[in-house]
Write an enzyme that holds these catalytic residues in place. Structure first.
Site, PDB file in Angstrom:
ATOM      1  N   LYS A 134      -2.852  50.337  27.424  1.00 30.26           N
ATOM      2  CA  LYS A 134      -4.214  50.375  27.984  1.00 30.26           C
ATOM      3  C   LYS A 134      -4.512  51.766  28.548  1.00 30.26           C
ATOM      4  CE  LYS A 134      -4.486  45.464  28.909  1.00 30.26           C
ATOM      5  NZ  LYS A 134      -3.058  45.132  28.835  1.00 30.26           N
ATOM      6  N   GLY A 144      -4.998  29.610  30.023  1.00 32.43           N
ATOM      7  CA  GLY A 144      -5.908  28.474  29.861  1.00 32.43           C
ATOM      8  C   GLY A 144      -6.741  28.443  28.593  1.00 32.43           C
ATOM      9  N   SER A 151      -7.806  28.403  24.479  1.00 33.58           N
ATOM     10  CA  SER A 151      -7.344  27.660  23.291  1.00 33.58           C
ATOM     11  C   SER A 151      -7.355  28.573  22.069  1.00 33.58           C
ATOM     12  CB  SER A 151      -8.271  26.459  23.060  1.00 33.58           C
ATOM     13  OG  SER A 151      -8.472  26.213  21.685  1.00 33.58           O
TER      14      SER A 151
END
Ligand code: O7E
Length: 211
Positions: free
Chosen positions: A61, A170, A172
């Protein structure tokens, strides 16, 4: 086609090589970040490539002035990285300094809650920068599939979307792909599991089913 990227955020060289060996059948690429580079040294990039035979993404980064970005990226490409991740907010000269040396992936929006504070409000500008610079890909959050769809709708054709935030954060995998991502980045859900190979296989199958 494989769409899974393993975020190999462990410190230990041996453990990293073992997980890479176990999971490589299901991976498009491996992403290394500061934890592994600080723990095992830059040479781990070449070792991972030899072990897993997949592209290597160096996720440093980068967020510095062009000259410093260039100095860092030069070492990392020389070490065998195929892609280097850079922040876009430092401006196009800093991003282009890395792109002159090899393929880049630009952070357009991040997956954690704090990304809503500063990065999300300037995402439009970062998308524009990506459309101008034409990197290999951009980073968008799997924790907010609606943002993946938005970024996809504004992004020039051909620029890939890589999305972290699946599993431990969290998100999907299937929803991220359906929203427009090309590759899904997964770390802890694979490398902390008792059977990383089986976990990687499950993600791979979920991603194949979503296409
Ligand atoms: O949550 P995990 O364990 O599945 O790991 C996610 C990995 O993706 C980890 O290496 C983290 O540094 C990275 N990541 C995010 O989680 N969120 C982001 O917004 C961006 C990244 C990332 O890969 O940045 C690339 C620029």
């Amino acid at each position: 086609m494989k769409r899974l990227v393993l975020a190999l955020d462990v410190y230990e060289r041996e453990r990293a090589l073992e997980i890479a060996r176990e999971t490589s059948d299901y991976l498009w690429a491996i992403k290394v970040n500061w934890p592994l580079i600080l723990g095992a040294g830059l040479d781990v990039i070449k070792e991972l490539k030899e072990t897993a035979n997949v592209p290597l993404i160096a996720d440093l980064k980068l967020a510095d002035i062009p000259n410093t970005n260039r100095l860092i990226a030069g070492k990392v490409f020389e070490a065998g990285a195929d892609y280097v991740i850079v922040h876009g907010f430092t401006g196009r000269d800093s991003v282009n300094a890395v792109k002159e040396l090899g393929e880049v992936i630009i952070v357009v929006e991040m997956s954690h809650p704090g990304a809503e504070e500063f990065i999300q409000p300037v995402a439009d500008g970062l998308i524009k920068l990506a459309n101008d610079v034409r990197p290999f890909g951009v980073i968008a959050p799997a924790t907010r599939p609606e943002r993946i769809s938005y970024i996809r709708s504004k992004l020039r054709d051909g620029i890939k979307i890589l999305t972290p935030g699946v599993g431990a954060q969290g998100g999907s995998a299937k929803k991220a792909l359906e929203a427009g991502a090309d590759y899904v980045i997964v770390g802890r859900s694979i490398y902390e599991s008792k059977n990383p190979r089986e976990k990687a296989r499950k993600f791979h199958e979920e991603l194949m089913g979503a296409i």
